[in-house]
Motif scaffolding. Structure first.
Motif, PDB file in Angstrom:
ATOM      1  N   ALA A 658      31.292 -34.173  13.402  1.00  0.00           N
ATOM      2  CA  ALA A 658      30.916 -32.758  13.420  1.00  0.00           C
ATOM      3  C   ALA A 658      29.901 -32.485  12.322  1.00  0.00           C
ATOM      4  O   ALA A 658      29.901 -33.141  11.277  1.00  0.00           O
ATOM      5  CB  ALA A 658      32.151 -31.889  13.221  1.00  0.00           C
ATOM      6  N   PRO A 659      28.994 -31.512  12.539  1.00  0.00           N
ATOM      7  CA  PRO A 659      28.017 -31.180  11.490  1.00  0.00           C
ATOM      8  C   PRO A 659      28.723 -30.713  10.230  1.00  0.00           C
ATOM      9  O   PRO A 659      29.816 -30.149  10.272  1.00  0.00           O
ATOM     10  CB  PRO A 659      27.184 -30.065  12.125  1.00  0.00           C
ATOM     11  N   LEU A 660      28.087 -30.947   9.116  1.00  0.00           N
ATOM     12  CA  LEU A 660      28.696 -30.586   7.838  1.00  0.00           C
ATOM     13  C   LEU A 660      28.839 -29.080   7.708  1.00  0.00           C
ATOM     14  O   LEU A 660      29.900 -28.579   7.305  1.00  0.00           O
ATOM     15  CB  LEU A 660      27.853 -31.144   6.681  1.00  0.00           C
ATOM     16  N   GLY A 661      27.791 -28.354   8.020  1.00  0.00           N
ATOM     17  CA  GLY A 661      27.854 -26.892   7.969  1.00  0.00           C
ATOM     18  C   GLY A 661      27.778 -26.328   6.568  1.00  0.00           C
ATOM     19  O   GLY A 661      27.937 -25.117   6.390  1.00  0.00           O
ATOM     20  N   GLU A 662      27.592 -27.173   5.530  1.00  0.00           N
ATOM     21  CA  GLU A 662      27.496 -26.704   4.158  1.00  0.00           C
ATOM     22  C   GLU A 662      26.255 -27.339   3.513  1.00  0.00           C
ATOM     23  O   GLU A 662      25.630 -28.244   4.082  1.00  0.00           O
ATOM     24  CB  GLU A 662      28.761 -27.082   3.375  1.00  0.00           C
ATOM     25  N   GLU A 663      25.926 -26.911   2.312  1.00  0.00           N
ATOM     26  CA  GLU A 663      24.761 -27.447   1.622  1.00  0.00           C
ATOM     27  C   GLU A 663      24.960 -28.899   1.221  1.00  0.00           C
ATOM     28  O   GLU A 663      24.017 -29.695   1.204  1.00  0.00           O
ATOM     29  CB  GLU A 663      24.444 -26.603   0.390  1.00  0.00           C
ATOM     30  N   SER A 664      26.188 -29.255   0.877  1.00  0.00           N
ATOM     31  CA  SER A 664      26.507 -30.642   0.496  1.00  0.00           C
ATOM     32  C   SER A 664      27.988 -30.875   0.737  1.00  0.00           C
ATOM     33  O   SER A 664      28.772 -29.929   0.890  1.00  0.00           O
ATOM     34  CB  SER A 664      26.156 -30.913  -0.968  1.00  0.00           C
ATOM     35  N   GLU A 665      28.359 -32.146   0.771  1.00  0.00           N
ATOM     36  CA  GLU A 665      29.763 -32.476   0.988  1.00  0.00           C
ATOM     37  C   GLU A 665      30.439 -32.672  -0.356  1.00  0.00           C
ATOM     38  O   GLU A 665      30.131 -33.610  -1.103  1.00  0.00           O
ATOM     39  CB  GLU A 665      29.899 -33.745   1.838  1.00  0.00           C
ATOM     40  N   ARG A 666      31.376 -31.783  -0.667  1.00  0.00           N
ATOM     41  CA  ARG A 666      32.098 -31.846  -1.941  1.00  0.00           C
ATOM     42  C   ARG A 666      33.541 -31.410  -1.717  1.00  0.00           C
ATOM     43  O   ARG A 666      33.823 -30.603  -0.829  1.00  0.00           O
ATOM     44  CB  ARG A 666      31.450 -30.931  -2.975  1.00  0.00           C
ATOM     45  N   TYR A 667      34.434 -31.957  -2.547  1.00  0.00           N
ATOM     46  CA  TYR A 667      35.847 -31.626  -2.437  1.00  0.00           C
ATOM     47  C   TYR A 667      36.426 -31.429  -3.838  1.00  0.00           C
ATOM     48  O   TYR A 667      36.009 -32.069  -4.805  1.00  0.00           O
ATOM     49  CB  TYR A 667      36.632 -32.728  -1.719  1.00  0.00           C
ATOM     50  N   LEU A 668      37.381 -30.537  -3.934  1.00  0.00           N
ATOM     51  CA  LEU A 668      38.139 -30.335  -5.160  1.00  0.00           C
ATOM     52  C   LEU A 668      39.529 -30.918  -4.939  1.00  0.00           C
ATOM     53  O   LEU A 668      40.279 -30.442  -4.071  1.00  0.00           O
ATOM     54  CB  LEU A 668      38.231 -28.853  -5.500  1.00  0.00           C
ATOM     55  N   VAL A 669      39.834 -31.982  -5.713  1.00  0.00           N
ATOM     56  CA  VAL A 669      41.112 -32.674  -5.575  1.00  0.00           C
ATOM     57  C   VAL A 669      41.973 -32.312  -6.782  1.00  0.00           C
ATOM     58  O   VAL A 669      41.568 -32.515  -7.935  1.00  0.00           O
ATOM     59  CB  VAL A 669      40.918 -34.189  -5.477  1.00  0.00           C
ATOM     60  N   ALA A 670      43.167 -31.809  -6.527  1.00  0.00           N
ATOM     61  CA  ALA A 670      44.084 -31.414  -7.605  1.00  0.00           C
ATOM     62  C   ALA A 670      45.371 -32.204  -7.473  1.00  0.00           C
ATOM     63  O   ALA A 670      46.022 -32.182  -6.414  1.00  0.00           O
ATOM     64  CB  ALA A 670      44.346 -29.917  -7.551  1.00  0.00           C
TER      65      ALA A 670
END
Length: 726
Positions: A658-670
């Motif tokens: 699926a297309p990313l749909g955001e400016e970049s691929e980033r995740y916040l892992v807690a």
């Protein structure tokens, strides 16, 4: 009339003989001058269908229940209303609408009330008195002490506003004109002038001001419009339709019909006329002298007072047809009976008897009933002459009474009278259901009514706790909305839920839900909101009334899986359709606030109906990651992986990622241990690694995708201690 005057004069001059002669001569004058059979303009059915505003238009006297168009007697210019929408960084749109205020005269005699009102053939006001649009309305019943209408008085001035005493009229105030081409529509009114049926005798007595009456029982009419060029025209229209005739009686002309008290006479054969012919004779006109068919047009209450026609046909020769237009409201069977009686009356009139009687028969006046020796039935005197002291009576047979006929009104295409009811609204922030990426929060308003006739409501919006309100336009087409009666419980977004069902109570019983197969569901059919969960359903089972049970549930659609199982009894249910949602784009600054909506429709009180929803920006952020998986590595570390999702490309048409749909691929892992503080880090791929020390204790891992407009909802993975990990 003339017979009354000449009777009195003849009695004063010549005693009883003079009175009899004067009465007869007066009857001849009435018949040949006042009621001479010539072209006349009586009530016609088409005159009651078209609303007029011409100066000098005659206003009918209404009796019973009738549907009339009326005459516009006062109106304002069109009033322009301007509405501006947008602002606060949004494009501004100005829309214009128009209303008018006007008065319509209905009856030249008092009325009891008004029922339904039609505008261009559609119901403007229902039988229950409910208007289908927002308008002011007042009825002035036509009393002799009624005051001027306050709106007309305000517009024209107190001293210049007529009260129209004796005239029943209706006043509309600010009637919306958008549905009628921005002009005053053609209106027709159901008017109730008297209780029960109206008797022809009462009608004649009123329009003739005591100089007209009726003998014995007459067929009751549901309604009648006394409308025509003269009193004579109205009276003769009634007479023709009822198969009657007029007879001079004292101070009045009396309408007679059928048999009754009769004078027995015998043709004396007294002498010959000036040309040598016997005064006594019998004649029968040719069969085609009478019409072979007769049609009676009338207003049929069963057809919303639209025109109906009943036809009677006799056997035998002839091809001529006759038509009677009766501006009266009667049912089809009564009209059929009158048509057959009128045709029988015309057929009976083919035979005429001329009787030669001594001068003592002067007292037998035109209109009187007689029986003739050796002739069956009763006869009425149609013409009288006196020559050489011999009275000649030209008599016409009276048709016998016919049994009531049965007839059908035919197919009825009545304007639907649907109750509007109160407005019901469902307000919620719209999840990401479009193919593109949303740029601002979008509020959805779905609305309907507790009645099937509800069509719309005006909307006001506030995002500052009600401190200020702005116009938000109007609702869309009526939506299928309701409340949850039995929640669906827990479920899974990855599988079709065949174990649970959802019971809903819709806003009104006229709403329906349908089934959809798997292909239709894949194309987006039966998409609905239950509380905060977006779901689809395959089957809709009606349970009676407005209640339905939904089966084959596709749960947690478009990133709403967190709401699965959170519904409670009374939560909203909305079937989503593009043409039934009013979509309001809100500024990004409204995120974190509560949006409030105020709706006001025709069936609502002055306070309107309120609703609202918190604005969280759910369509602006990516959905939570899915398919979290932890795998122990040989060196003791744990590799955690997941699958990202996108707020665009939901259909997955190309079979690749699926297309990313955001400016970049980033995740916040807690990472949060069972005891201790949370440690967070940002990663740029759908994977994270935990050390062996991190796995020594139980912990939870929360993963949120970082979007251009904020964080996704969290995806949570619970991790046991490493020693318990398999």
């Amino acid at each position: 009339m003339a017979s009354v005057v000449l009777t009195m004069a003849g009695g004063a001059i010549g005693g009883p003989f003079g009175a009899a002669l004067g009465g007869v001569l007066g009857g001849v004058f009435d018949r040949e001058v006042l009621f001479k059979a010539k072209g006349r303009e009586g009530p016609r059915l088409n005159e009651l269908r078209v609303q007029t505003s011409s100066y000098g238009t005659q206003i009918p006297r209404l009796f019973g229940a009738m549907r009339v168009a009326g005459t516009v007697i006062w109106a304002t210019d069109l009033i322009e209303h301007r509405s501006r929408e947008g602002g606060k960084g949004q494009p501004t749109t100005t829309t214009y609408s128009y209303t008018a205020s006007f008065a319509v005269a209905l009856s030249a005699r008092p009325v009891l009330g008004v029922g339904r009102i039609w505008a261009e053939g559609s119901l403007l006001r229902g039988a229950a008195g409910d208007f289908k649009v927002t308008t002011g309305f007042r009825l002035h019943p036509g009393s002799e002490d009624q005051a001027p209408d306050p709106l007309i008085a305000a517009a024209e001035g107190i001293g210049r506003a007529p009260a129209h005493r004796g005239i029943a009229y209706a006043v509309f105030e600010d009637l919306p004109l958008a549905d009628f081409g921005n002009r005053i529509p053609s209106l027709t009114f159901e008017v109730f002038a008297d209780t029960g049926g109206c008797d022809p005798g009462i009608i004649l007595a009123e329009i003739g001001e005591g100089a007209l009456a009726a003998e014995g029982p007459m067929p009751a009419l549901a309604g009648f419009s006394a409308y025509g060029a003269s009193v004579r025209a109205v009276a003769e229209t009634l007479s023709d339709a009822l198969g009657g005739w007029f007879r001079a009686d004292g101070n009045a002309l009396t309408l007679c019909r059928g048999g009754g008290d009769a004078v027995a006479v015998e043709d004396a054969g007294a002498g010959r006329d000036s040309e040598g012919r016997s005064r006594g004779a019998r004649s029968i006109a040719a069969a085609d002298a009478a019409p072979r068919a007769l049609s009676l047009a009338h207003y049929d209450p069963a057809r919303d007072y639209q025109a109906g026609i009943q036809r009677a046909v006799r056997p035998g020769p002839g091809n001529s047809e006759s038509r009677i237009e009766l501006a009266a409201a009667i049912d089809a069977s009564a009209a059929k009976t009158l048509a057959e009686a009128a045709l029988a009356h015309a057929e009976q009139a083919r035979e005429r008897r001329t009787l030669a009687l001594p001068w003592r028969a002067l007292a037998i006046r035109p209109g009187a009933r007689v029986t003739i020796a050796d002739a069956p039935g009763q006869w009425r005197v149609a013409r009288w002459t006196l020559e050489r002291m011999v009275v000649s009576l030209e008599c016409v047979g009276i048709a016998p009474e016919l049994p009531d006929a049965a007839a059908s009104a035919g197919r009825v295409l009545a304007a639907p009278d649907r109750t509007i009811g109160a407005t019901e609204i469902a307000v919620f922030e719209l999840p990401p259901i479009d193919a593109g990426a949303a740029t601002v929060p979008r509020l959805a308003v779905a609305a309907a009514g507790s009645g099937a006739g509800w069509r719309g409501a005006a909307l006001l919006l506030s995002v500052d706790g009600g401190a200020s309100w702005s116009s938000a336009g109007a609702t869309a087409l009526p939506a299928v909305i309701g409340r949850i009666a039995v929640p669906p419980g827990a479920g899974c977004a990855a599988l079709e839920d065949r174990m649970h069902a959802l019971d809903v109570e819709l806003a009104n019983a006229a709403m329906v839900l349908g089934d959809a197969d798997a292909g239709a569901l894949c194309d987006g059919a039966n998409l609905a909101m239950a509380g905060d969960e977006l779901f689809q359903f395959a089957r809709a089972e009606p349970l009676g009334g407005a209640r339905w049970r939904l089966h084959g549930l596709w749960r947690g659609r478009r990133g709403t899986e967190a709401a699965i199982g959170t519904q409670a009894v009374g939560d909203r249910f909305v079937l989503l359709a593009a043409d039934t949602l009013a979509l309001l784009d809100l500024p990004s600054a409204s995120i974190g606030r509560d949006a409030a909506i105020l709706a006001k429709g025709v069936g609502d009180d002055s306070a309107g109906v309120s609703g609202g929803a918190p604005i969280r920006g759910i369509a602006l952020v990516p959905p939570a990651p899915v398919h979290l998986m932890a795998e122990r590595q040989p060196d003791g570390r744990t590799e955690v992986r997941w699958v990202r999702r996108s707020r665009t490309g939901w259909a997955w048409l190309d079979g690749v990622d699926a297309p990313l749909g955001e400016e970049s691929e980033r995740y916040l892992v807690a990472w949060t241990p069972v005891s201790g503080s949370t440690r967070s880090e940002e990663v740029f791929a759908p994977a994270a690694t935990l050390s062996a020390a991190d796995r020594a204790v139980a912990s939870t891992l929360s993963i949120r995708q970082i979007g251009a407009n904020g964080l996704s909802p969290p995806a949570v993975l619970t991790l046991p201690p490493l020693g318990d990990f398999a």
